[in-house]
Scaffold this active site. Structure first.
Site, PDB file in Angstrom:
ATOM      1  N   ASP A   1       0.838  -1.191   0.000  1.00 45.04           N
ATOM      2  CA  ASP A   1       0.000   0.000   0.000  1.00 45.04           C
ATOM      3  C   ASP A   1       0.878   1.249   0.000  1.00 45.04           C
ATOM      4  OD1 ASP A   1      -2.689   1.308   0.499  1.00 45.04           O
ATOM      5  OD2 ASP A   1      -1.615   1.975   2.293  1.00 45.04           O
TER       6      ASP A   1
ATOM      7  N   GLU B   1       1.646  -0.433  -5.021  1.00 45.15           N
ATOM      8  CA  GLU B   1       0.715   0.647  -5.323  1.00 45.15           C
ATOM      9  C   GLU B   1       1.622   1.863  -5.521  1.00 45.15           C
ATOM     10  OE1 GLU B   1      -3.386   2.661  -3.642  1.00 45.15           O
ATOM     11  OE2 GLU B   1      -1.815   2.151  -2.202  1.00 45.15           O
TER      12      GLU B   1
END
Length: 718
Positions: free
Chosen positions: A358, A394
């Site tokens: 993330d 990401e």
């Protein structure tokens, strides 16, 4: 509470070892190890099974900033925490407060979850400068407790799958959401780790051709206090406090820390034996302690400046590249070691096959810029344990120049945000995208070929947990997040969506049919493009969040997957399965490389060719000046040397012609003379979803009638 006794401490403890970090059971006792280079002293706090009675033991041994001791006769299940002594001086970045019980950053299991209370804050809540004042109330009754574990588990009989990257198809799933409403999963297992590994779920995943299931965060995380006050929960889980411990709330046996651990391992074993790799969505960019006004639960009170990036020349405040109040300090060796130890633990002890990071750009920042040569990448590259793992970034954060799609180095896969935006806008009907959509469907060579990465480095996705579902993508043009309690201010405003004429649910048959066709168009664009497709869990079920594009706090039927499908949803699921299964049989849709460097290989210009609707090849002027163009043909040569089987050997396949018509009118598409005079068959037509695969032939006039806003797949046997 039992006060410390010097004589008792000396009799019960020995020096122990600074390695490994955390609490390590060796069959006779436990070694405790905690890093805190800024601490003046550290106390280990042992709790009885009730979590109420505490015994403090001062740790006397310190090696290179690591406090350690060994206690004989301590057994798995023992609850513990730490109190760390040192200066409380926020202006210098020091936030030690021994009245606050702290969770071990290396805790392998959570013995008692957090209960929100003012006592968890190291300062006196009140005015804006209140974090400068010390709160001396004891937080132990409310703080989370770690539990000592026995790591042994019977992995015998496990068949750990290894799917080649170019054959990867990822299914992003929420542990609780996927089974909470599943009628065929035993009620006591719904919403749990064990529930995912039940046969109804495994059978569903098999039918979709999934190779890897990617679980949304399962590291121990917290529900934000402001959400609890509103009666909400942090459903997504991007609020980590423990990077080693599985989240207890997802266990059917959450009352026993060791059983939680074993249930997670059994889930992984069962998924592996069913043929699925298991990947984790991990949040190493920040922690649940928030900004300078957040609670003191672990890292902040152990060594604030070692674990967090503070503002230069004003370390009272944090540098925030995540939007969550703090950023983990990847410039400090202890934080890098924490991250690496965590990754290795999940690979070796929990048998995890890969990770999606993330806001990965935040981890790669050195001073301020994202740096491919930074410590984060260097450390991961040299680690042999992580060499087989799939690593997905990401590739953005909220800092300056944070959008880094295409800029991660060799070996990394990336969420391709440019693919997502282009595909959405193209099928929405936006003009001027003919060149961009061709690039994205061909694997995004402009982003990955220059770094010698293959098409599979592009993780293609149309939807994800963050944003609209596929059903909502064609049903809403505006977000409807009122249920989140923020007056619809949260969530993205620009989603590149089209509601097909009506906002929200509609009973109009024409609108319903158009929405279903648009879903099929988007599904085909996702699964048949070069790259690694990622399905957002529940999209195949036509899951709706009622227009909520930020359902992070909705642990209810807004977010859960609904399995009671009507005829329309069943029809879409059947179509989705057939397309994915067809992709799996044909390696031409998931090529090994962009082109083959062998001098005897076919010229790359002949392996993927783009055509206009009149049957002519797209030329330079078409790419430069065809801004009006919304109908394209993509030819995939079945003899391209970039086509490989799962073993990596060259393989031939059928030729394919993908015909995309995003125009609002029907178009007659003429097949070029270059592509043979006959023999083309219709594999799929999104305007005729029930058409049998490859039974209908294209007429000798070589004209294919494309319904407005439709996607047709033609196949040809050589």
């Amino acid at each position: 509470m039992t006060p410390p006794s010097s004589q008792r401490e000396r009799a019960q403890q020995s020096a122990g070892s600074p390695f490994p970090r955390g609490a390590t059971f060796d069959g006779r006792g436990v070694n405790f190890s905690l890093f805190s280079e800024g601490a003046e002293s550290v106390e280990l706090c042992l709790f009885d099974a009730s979590g109420k009675n505490e015994t403090r033991m001062r740790i006397r041994e310190r090696t290179s900033g690591v406090w350690h001791l060994y206690l004989p006769d301590i057994k798995p299940g023992q609850l513990y925490g730490y109190r760390v002594h040192g200066p409380y001086d926020p202006h210098t970045g020091m936030r030690f407060n021994p009245s606050k019980l702290l969770l071990d950053p290396y805790a392998k299991a959570i013995g008692r979850p957090l209960q929100w209370a003012d006592e968890l804050f190291a300062y006196q809540l009140g005015d804006p400068d209140s974090d400068l004042t010390v709160d001396e109330r004891d937080s132990a009754p409310f703080a989370p407790l770690a539990a000592v574990i026995d790591p042994t588990f019977d992995w015998s009989g496990e068949k750990r799958p290894v799917h080649p990257t170019h054959e990867t198809l990822i299914y992003e799933a929420h542990v609780r959401g996927i089974t909470k409403l599943h009628p065929e999963v035993p009620e006591e297992l719904r919403g749990t780790y064990a529930g995912i590994a039940t046969e109804p779920v495994l059978s569903h995943l098999r039918s979709l051709g999934i190779t890897a299931i990617e679980l949304m965060p399962v590291h121990y995380f917290l529900d934000d206090r402001h959400l609890i006050d509103k009666g909400l929960r942090n459903y997504w889980g991007y609020n980590t406090l423990g990077f080693f411990a599985p989240e207890p709330r997802y266990s059917s046996k959450s009352s026993s820390p060791i059983e939680v651990l074993n249930e997670f391992k059994q889930m992984v074993k069962d998924l592996h034996n069913a043929g699925f790799e298991v990947m984790l969505d991990v949040v190493y960019n920040h922690t649940a302690e928030g900004n300078h006004a957040g609670p003191t639960l672990s890292f902040r009170g152990i060594d604030n400046q070692a674990y967090y990036r503070t503002v230069p020349n004003d370390p009272r405040y944090y540098m925030d590249f995540t939007g969550c109040g703090n950023t983990l300090n990847m410039q400090h060796p202890c934080s890098i070691q924490l991250l690496m130890d965590s990754l290795r633990y999940w690979v070796t002890e929990m048998h995890i096959d890969g990770f999606r990071f993330d806001l990965a750009a935040a981890l790669a920042r050195e001073l301020k810029e994202v740096d491919q040569l930074g410590a984060f990448f260097d450390t991961i590259y040299q680690d042999p344990t992580l060499a087989p793992a799939k690593l997905i970034a990401e590739p953005w954060d909220l800092g300056e120049n944070g959008y880094q799609v295409g800029n991660f180095p060799l070996g990394w896969m990336e969420w391709n945000g440019r693919y997502r935006d282009t595909v959405r806008k193209f099928w929405k009907g936006d003009m001027g995208l003919h060149s961009e959509i061709a690039t994205r469907l061909s694997g995004s060579a402009d982003l990955y070929e220059s770094t010698r990465r293959p098409p599979s480095a592009s993780v293609n996705f149309v939807t994800a947990h963050d944003g609209f579902t596929l059903q909502d993508l064609v049903s809403y043009e505006h977000k409807h997040n009122e249920a989140n309690g923020e007056e619809n201010r949260d969530g993205a405003d620009d989603n590149h969506t089209w509601n097909c004429g009506v906002e929200g649910p509609s009973e109009d048959p024409a609108i319903i049919e158009l929405r279903e066709r648009q879903k099929r168009n988007l599904w085909c664009a996702l699964t048949l493009a070069q790259g690694s497709p990622m399905i957002s869990g529940g999209d195949e079920l036509s899951r709706t969040q009622q227009g909520n594009n930020n359902a992070y706090c909705q642990d209810d039927e807004i977010s859960w997957y609904h399995w009671d499908l009507d005829d329309r949803r069943k029809a879409f699921l059947d179509f989705a399965r057939r397309v994915v299964q067809y992709r799996g049989k044909h390696p031409n849709f998931h090529r090994y490389a962009f082109y083959d460097n062998d001098p005897e290989a076919s010229h790359p210009d002949k392996n993927i060719v783009w055509f206009r609707a009149d049957g002519k090849r797209m030329g330079p002027k078409d790419w430069e000046n065809g801004g009006w163009m919304r109908t394209l043909g993509m030819f995939l040569n079945g003899t391209a040397p970039e086509i490989r089987d799962r073993a990596g050997n060259c393989a031939e396949d059928k030729d394919f012609l993908l015909l995309l018509n995003a125009h609002y009118q029907r178009v007659a598409f003429r097949i070029s003379y270059e592509l043979y005079h006959s023999g083309w068959k219709v594999a799929f037509d999104t305007a005729r979803p029930d058409l049998p695969i490859e039974e209908e032939s294209v007429g000798r006039n070589r004209l294919v009638d494309l319904t407005e806003r439709s996607f047709v797949v033609l196949s040809h046997d050589r």
